[in-house]
Write an enzyme that holds these catalytic residues in place. Sequence first.
Site, mmCIF file in Angstrom:
data_model
loop_
_atom_site.group_PDB
_atom_site.id
_atom_site.type_symbol
_atom_site.label_atom_id
_atom_site.label_comp_id
_atom_site.label_asym_id
_atom_site.label_seq_id
_atom_site.Cartn_x
_atom_site.Cartn_y
_atom_site.Cartn_z
ATOM 1 N N GLU A 1 58.386 -37.993 39.104
ATOM 2 C CA GLU A 1 57.794 -36.976 40.647
ATOM 3 C C GLU A 1 58.059 -35.782 40.560
ATOM 4 O OE1 GLU A 1 56.631 -38.425 43.005
ATOM 5 O OE2 GLU A 1 57.827 -37.327 44.190
ATOM 6 N N HIS B 1 59.211 -37.894 20.101
ATOM 7 C CA HIS B 1 57.756 -38.604 19.103
ATOM 8 C C HIS B 1 56.539 -37.793 19.343
ATOM 9 C CE1 HIS B 1 61.164 -41.998 18.154
ATOM 10 N NE2 HIS B 1 61.546 -41.442 19.265
ATOM 11 N N LYS C 1 54.812 -33.816 41.701
ATOM 12 C CA LYS C 1 54.612 -32.373 43.124
ATOM 13 C C LYS C 1 54.543 -31.705 42.223
ATOM 14 C CE LYS C 1 55.541 -34.181 45.323
ATOM 15 N NZ LYS C 1 55.771 -36.132 45.731
ATOM 16 N N CYS D 1 38.945 -40.060 54.531
ATOM 17 C CA CYS D 1 38.037 -39.470 55.596
ATOM 18 C C CYS D 1 39.102 -40.277 57.070
ATOM 19 C CB CYS D 1 36.746 -40.956 55.696
ATOM 20 S SG CYS D 1 35.892 -40.234 54.428
ATOM 21 N N TRP E 1 35.869 -37.010 53.201
ATOM 22 C CA TRP E 1 36.732 -36.852 52.105
ATOM 23 C C TRP E 1 35.666 -37.404 50.724
ATOM 24 C CZ3 TRP E 1 38.438 -39.424 47.473
ATOM 25 C CH2 TRP E 1 39.101 -38.589 46.711
ATOM 26 N N ARG F 1 45.098 -35.842 56.348
ATOM 27 C CA ARG F 1 44.630 -36.620 54.752
ATOM 28 C C ARG F 1 43.959 -36.575 54.344
ATOM 29 N NH1 ARG F 1 44.263 -42.445 58.215
ATOM 30 N NH2 ARG F 1 42.310 -42.612 56.783
ATOM 31 N N ASN G 1 34.870 -44.995 57.228
ATOM 32 C CA ASN G 1 35.814 -44.408 56.548
ATOM 33 C C ASN G 1 35.691 -46.051 55.827
ATOM 34 O OD1 ASN G 1 38.546 -44.243 54.784
ATOM 35 N ND2 ASN G 1 39.444 -45.190 55.945
ATOM 36 N N GLY G 2 35.984 -45.543 53.914
ATOM 37 C CA GLY G 2 35.868 -46.485 52.829
ATOM 38 C C GLY G 2 34.334 -46.452 51.876
HETATM 39 O O1 M6R Z 1 50.867 -44.027 50.914
HETATM 40 P P1 M6R Z 1 51.339 -44.205 49.664
HETATM 41 O O2 M6R Z 1 53.341 -44.506 49.493
HETATM 42 O O3 M6R Z 1 51.174 -45.508 49.116
HETATM 43 O O4 M6R Z 1 49.827 -43.346 48.195
HETATM 44 C C1 M6R Z 1 50.492 -43.172 47.376
HETATM 45 C C2 M6R Z 1 50.397 -42.085 46.253
HETATM 46 O O5 M6R Z 1 48.569 -41.770 46.764
HETATM 47 C C3 M6R Z 1 51.385 -40.859 46.821
HETATM 48 O O6 M6R Z 1 52.498 -41.513 46.842
HETATM 49 C C4 M6R Z 1 50.575 -39.985 46.172
HETATM 50 O O7 M6R Z 1 51.009 -39.608 45.026
HETATM 51 C C5 M6R Z 1 51.025 -38.676 47.215
HETATM 52 N N1 M6R Z 1 50.322 -37.176 47.726
HETATM 53 C C6 M6R Z 1 52.191 -38.311 46.053
HETATM 54 O O8 M6R Z 1 52.776 -36.798 46.738
#
Ligand code: M6R
Length: 606
Positions: free
Chosen positions: A478, A501, A482, A2, A74, A27, A98-99
Amino acid sequence: MCGIVGMIGSRPVSPLLLDGLRRLEYRGYDSAGIATLTNGVIDIRRATGKLDQLAQRLVDQPLAGHVGIGHTRWATHGKPTEANAHPHATAKVAVVHNGIIENYRALRTELEAKGHAFASETDSETIAHLITDYLDQGLTPQQATAASLKRLEGAFALGIVFVGHNDLLIGARRGSPLAIGFGDGEAYLGSDALALAPLTNRIAYLEEGDWAELYAGKIIIHDAADKIVDRKIHITALSGAMIGKGQYRHFMLKEIFEQPAVIGDTLSALTTPDDALAMPPLPFDWKDVPRVTIVGCGTACYAGVVAKYWFEQLARLPVEVDIASEFRYREAPMQAGGVTIAVSQSGETADTLAALHYAKSQGQKILAVVNVPQSSIARLADVTVPTMAGPEIGVASTKAFTTQLTVLLCLALTAAQARGAIDAARAKAILHALREIPAQINAVLRDEHHIQELAHHLADARDVLYLGRGLLYPIAMEGSLKLKEISYIHAEGYPAGELKHGPIALIDENMPVVVLAPGGALYEKTASNIQEVAARGGKVIMISDKSGIAHVGAKTFWNIALPETDAAVAPLLYSVPVQLLAYYTAIAKGTDVDQPRNLAKSVTVE
Ligand code: M6R
């Protein structure tokens, strides 16, 4: 997550609130709304979906008023419907939140028993009714807010307006960030400074438990005990103009292409042109550190996994790396004198913050590697070494990741030198290779069309496997993250040595396998895995240098040749093709690259 904006002044606030919400779009959200005070009543417009829906509603039914609050939601408690969208209001107050309010069920039951009628399924609406209940008992808005805050459990950033008090806007924070903006005859609140960038560059960040009274010409901040306090005003460098995509179709692509520049900026801050380190002073001596713990979430955690290899190999310093959401509850024993490194782009990730609170309680020194210098994580840390990525808007992290790697490698080299674990020539060679990375990434970016072409073949895949060894194992994870995030294709990153494995059972002619195989000590091992995949008809997409590709000795489906580089810095270079592959696969599938479904840029709730 949010996003919140609020404004009080003498001009109509609705268009400015909408603009603030647009700056928070990155966000992630699924509904939005704005409330203003007009003629003694609360007037609200809300809409599900993108902000354009809300904008249209405001065209059809404009909102007047010089004080107001806005929100992008959100969904956590309750579906993304209009009824669940914020602001939530009673006849006396409107609230944006937000929270997560953890004790909302108990509060709701109590308030319903007193006759409060709820209109949504959200935890947030409870706050509006709780404040109203105190107002009904004769408390002033300030007193009612202070009393309500003491009853709330969980995390929140709030914006509140009160019927009959057109001159007052209240903000509060516990667990979720809230920035307060100082204007000329105006005052603002926002989830981050970016939301307020066109309105002011004078920002104060509320501390844990703070709440603030905002008037057109004055701001009064209280701490958790309601005492009036001063909070430092920062002059932000954020541009007043909307951070734009420039010539690029998406923020993500722009941010991928910014990597040579921002890695260069980060390196300039931490090294000298003659390949020596120039790190900021740290409040501990690496020689005395028995163990490092690294915490983060998602991509940031994968940067931490790469760092584990660097610290252990170069500095001979044992490292534990954990996902922050696991670490915070696992009650890990922590050694005296240990250092905990938090890695985070936003510096606001709730789990990472909580993990740090735990580490701090265990006497650890806290080092933050963050992209937002005024963030909660940076403020909690004993020391911050910032990444210089600039605002990252695309939900899928790219330039934040490679600048995190840059900082972490410089830290590992600093530790290695302090502990006498590396000879001067090797340290210089790694730093030299690191300084060449921006130019080498440029070479990869120039070849993006080759990856774009491959993406058309990947777009129909149901699953994709990513393999890497050693320093490239986290890059395999990673790369798969993505792809999942923005193309919605299931993908897994595996250590190549684990193939036999289990995952090898998945290999058939429909399974693309992306193998990260740079030159170096582990090349031959990874090349053997490529042969195993090829022998079973798997479609190998090999990412290596020219010599690696020439010597693989197996039939591959696609080769991506990267410049040769020192094995120690390969994670930075090999991140780029997997980012581009995910991006162009998402384009081929037609997904919403910058705001993928269900995802939030900054995860400020558990
Ligand atoms: O703001 P942060 O780096 O703490 O966020 C951590 C993860 O939420 C963030 O890296 C998330 O995995 C991304 N969407 C990756 O692309």
